[in-house]
Motif scaffolding. Structure first.
Motif, PDB file in Angstrom:
ATOM      1  N   LEU A 192       0.822  -1.206   0.000  1.00  0.00           N
ATOM      2  CA  LEU A 192       0.000   0.000   0.000  1.00  0.00           C
ATOM      3  C   LEU A 192       0.857   1.258   0.000  1.00  0.00           C
ATOM      4  O   LEU A 192       0.561   2.220  -0.719  1.00  0.00           O
ATOM      5  CB  LEU A 192      -0.946  -0.008   1.205  1.00  0.00           C
ATOM      6  CG  LEU A 192      -2.040  -1.074   1.179  1.00  0.00           C
ATOM      7  CD1 LEU A 192      -2.725  -1.169   2.538  1.00  0.00           C
ATOM      8  CD2 LEU A 192      -3.049  -0.786   0.073  1.00  0.00           C
ATOM      9  N   THR A 193       1.929   1.260   0.792  1.00  0.00           N
ATOM     10  CA  THR A 193       2.808   2.432   0.837  1.00  0.00           C
ATOM     11  C   THR A 193       3.489   2.645  -0.507  1.00  0.00           C
ATOM     12  O   THR A 193       3.584   3.785  -0.993  1.00  0.00           O
ATOM     13  CB  THR A 193       3.853   2.277   1.963  1.00  0.00           C
ATOM     14  OG1 THR A 193       3.173   2.084   3.203  1.00  0.00           O
ATOM     15  CG2 THR A 193       4.745   3.502   2.069  1.00  0.00           C
ATOM     16  N   LEU A 194       3.954   1.566  -1.123  1.00  0.00           N
ATOM     17  CA  LEU A 194       4.558   1.677  -2.448  1.00  0.00           C
ATOM     18  C   LEU A 194       3.548   2.215  -3.453  1.00  0.00           C
ATOM     19  O   LEU A 194       3.868   3.100  -4.252  1.00  0.00           O
ATOM     20  CB  LEU A 194       5.092   0.319  -2.899  1.00  0.00           C
ATOM     21  CG  LEU A 194       5.661   0.259  -4.321  1.00  0.00           C
ATOM     22  CD1 LEU A 194       6.832   1.225  -4.476  1.00  0.00           C
ATOM     23  CD2 LEU A 194       6.086  -1.165  -4.654  1.00  0.00           C
ATOM     24  N   ALA A 195       2.322   1.709  -3.420  1.00  0.00           N
ATOM     25  CA  ALA A 195       1.289   2.174  -4.339  1.00  0.00           C
ATOM     26  C   ALA A 195       1.008   3.661  -4.152  1.00  0.00           C
ATOM     27  O   ALA A 195       0.860   4.404  -5.129  1.00  0.00           O
ATOM     28  CB  ALA A 195       0.014   1.355  -4.149  1.00  0.00           C
ATOM     29  N   ILE A 196       0.944   4.108  -2.900  1.00  0.00           N
ATOM     30  CA  ILE A 196       0.713   5.536  -2.628  1.00  0.00           C
ATOM     31  C   ILE A 196       1.841   6.363  -3.202  1.00  0.00           C
ATOM     32  O   ILE A 196       1.613   7.374  -3.878  1.00  0.00           O
ATOM     33  CB  ILE A 196       0.559   5.784  -1.108  1.00  0.00           C
ATOM     34  CG1 ILE A 196      -0.758   5.209  -0.609  1.00  0.00           C
ATOM     35  CG2 ILE A 196       0.663   7.279  -0.779  1.00  0.00           C
ATOM     36  CD1 ILE A 196      -0.877   5.153   0.911  1.00  0.00           C
TER      37      ILE A 196
ATOM     38  N   ARG B 133       0.515  12.050   9.529  1.00  0.00           N
ATOM     39  CA  ARG B 133      -0.356  12.805  10.451  1.00  0.00           C
ATOM     40  C   ARG B 133      -1.672  12.070  10.695  1.00  0.00           C
ATOM     41  O   ARG B 133      -2.194  12.080  11.814  1.00  0.00           O
ATOM     42  CB  ARG B 133      -0.606  14.214   9.915  1.00  0.00           C
ATOM     43  CG  ARG B 133       0.651  15.043   9.745  1.00  0.00           C
ATOM     44  CD  ARG B 133       1.369  15.268  11.046  1.00  0.00           C
ATOM     45  NE  ARG B 133       2.725  15.768  10.790  1.00  0.00           N
ATOM     46  CZ  ARG B 133       3.703  15.709  11.650  1.00  0.00           C
ATOM     47  NH1 ARG B 133       3.504  15.191  12.835  1.00  0.00           N
ATOM     48  NH2 ARG B 133       4.892  16.172  11.353  1.00  0.00           N
ATOM     49  N   SER B 134      -2.214  11.424   9.661  1.00  0.00           N
ATOM     50  CA  SER B 134      -3.445  10.641   9.846  1.00  0.00           C
ATOM     51  C   SER B 134      -3.204   9.477  10.799  1.00  0.00           C
ATOM     52  O   SER B 134      -4.034   9.176  11.657  1.00  0.00           O
ATOM     53  CB  SER B 134      -3.940  10.100   8.504  1.00  0.00           C
ATOM     54  OG  SER B 134      -4.314  11.146   7.652  1.00  0.00           O
TER      55      SER B 134
ATOM     56  N   GLU C 209       8.682   8.299   9.356  1.00  0.00           N
ATOM     57  CA  GLU C 209       9.363   9.216   8.438  1.00  0.00           C
ATOM     58  C   GLU C 209       8.980   8.902   6.993  1.00  0.00           C
ATOM     59  O   GLU C 209       8.754   9.812   6.185  1.00  0.00           O
ATOM     60  CB  GLU C 209      10.871   9.131   8.628  1.00  0.00           C
ATOM     61  CG  GLU C 209      11.351   9.691   9.957  1.00  0.00           C
ATOM     62  CD  GLU C 209      12.840   9.484  10.205  1.00  0.00           C
ATOM     63  OE1 GLU C 209      13.592   9.289   9.229  1.00  0.00           O
ATOM     64  OE2 GLU C 209      13.245   9.515  11.378  1.00  0.00           O
ATOM     65  N   ILE C 210       8.902   7.627   6.655  1.00  0.00           N
ATOM     66  CA  ILE C 210       8.494   7.225   5.308  1.00  0.00           C
ATOM     67  C   ILE C 210       7.033   7.601   5.082  1.00  0.00           C
ATOM     68  O   ILE C 210       6.672   8.141   4.029  1.00  0.00           O
ATOM     69  CB  ILE C 210       8.738   5.718   5.102  1.00  0.00           C
ATOM     70  CG1 ILE C 210      10.244   5.443   5.103  1.00  0.00           C
ATOM     71  CG2 ILE C 210       8.087   5.233   3.802  1.00  0.00           C
ATOM     72  CD1 ILE C 210      10.613   3.986   5.220  1.00  0.00           C
TER      73      ILE C 210
ATOM     74  N   GLN D 182       7.295   2.046  13.903  1.00  0.00           N
ATOM     75  CA  GLN D 182       8.610   2.564  14.284  1.00  0.00           C
ATOM     76  C   GLN D 182       8.810   3.999  13.776  1.00  0.00           C
ATOM     77  O   GLN D 182       8.213   4.393  12.774  1.00  0.00           O
ATOM     78  CB  GLN D 182       9.707   1.672  13.698  1.00  0.00           C
ATOM     79  CG  GLN D 182       9.643   0.237  14.132  1.00  0.00           C
ATOM     80  CD  GLN D 182       9.905   0.073  15.615  1.00  0.00           C
ATOM     81  OE1 GLN D 182      10.792   0.703  16.170  1.00  0.00           O
ATOM     82  NE2 GLN D 182       9.137  -0.780  16.261  1.00  0.00           N
ATOM     83  N   PRO D 183       9.682   4.788  14.432  1.00  0.00           N
ATOM     84  CA  PRO D 183       9.946   6.154  13.986  1.00  0.00           C
ATOM     85  C   PRO D 183      10.376   6.246  12.518  1.00  0.00           C
ATOM     86  O   PRO D 183       9.919   7.125  11.789  1.00  0.00           O
ATOM     87  CB  PRO D 183      11.059   6.632  14.922  1.00  0.00           C
ATOM     88  CG  PRO D 183      10.856   5.842  16.167  1.00  0.00           C
ATOM     89  CD  PRO D 183      10.380   4.490  15.698  1.00  0.00           C
TER      90      PRO D 183
END
Length: 144
Positions: A19-23, A65-66, A56-57, A51-52
């Motif tokens: 999902l992160t890659l797709a975004i 923020r969400s 950041e990613i 994790q922190p």
């Protein structure tokens, strides 16, 4: 004069990484398709903290923020064995814009990422799996 090259990307798996890659790809204007063999998202969580560095990613792709708004910040941990303190971890002093662990179940994380991806015009196709990839010199075809 060179012409722009268009790439289409297939992401197999709608977990946090897919999902992160797709975004990230959709934000950059890349045509992306996301499939997941599961017919519905899992209500279960394999992880409960973010994790922190992951935050950041997530900040770079516009969702941190969400996530932070729905999670609980953990500023420190005491690790114990049978009641005896083994070590303490102070996450508040970490050198990061996000000096904490974020307690947020993976199922909720995936729901937030999926909603953000939908806002970018990409839906997750559920109940679809890749049978096999077929490749030649010029392309790769995914048999679904």
């Amino acid at each position: 004069m060179s012409l722009p090259i268009s790439h289409e990307v297939l992401i197999v798996g709608a977990g946090p990484v897919g999902l992160t890659l797709a975004i990230d790809l959709a934000r950059r204007g890349v045509a992306v398709r996301v499939i997941d063999a599961r017919p519905t998202p899992s209500p279960l969580s394999r992880a409960t903290e973010v994790q922190p560095r992951s935050l950041e990613i997530f900040e770079a792709v516009g969702v941190a923020r969400s996530l932070i708004g729905e999670g609980v910040k953990i500023l420190g941990l005491d690790l114990c064995d049978d009641g005896a303190l083994i070590t303490s971890i102070d996450t508040a002093s970490a050198d990061t814009p996000f000096p904490f662990l974020l307690s947020l179940p993976q199922a909720r994380l995936e729901a937030i990422l999926t909603a953000h991806l939908l806002g970018l015009g990409v839906t997750v196709e559920r109940g679809v799996s890749m049978v096999r990839p077929e490749a030649d010199e010029d392309s790769v075809i995914a048999v679904l």
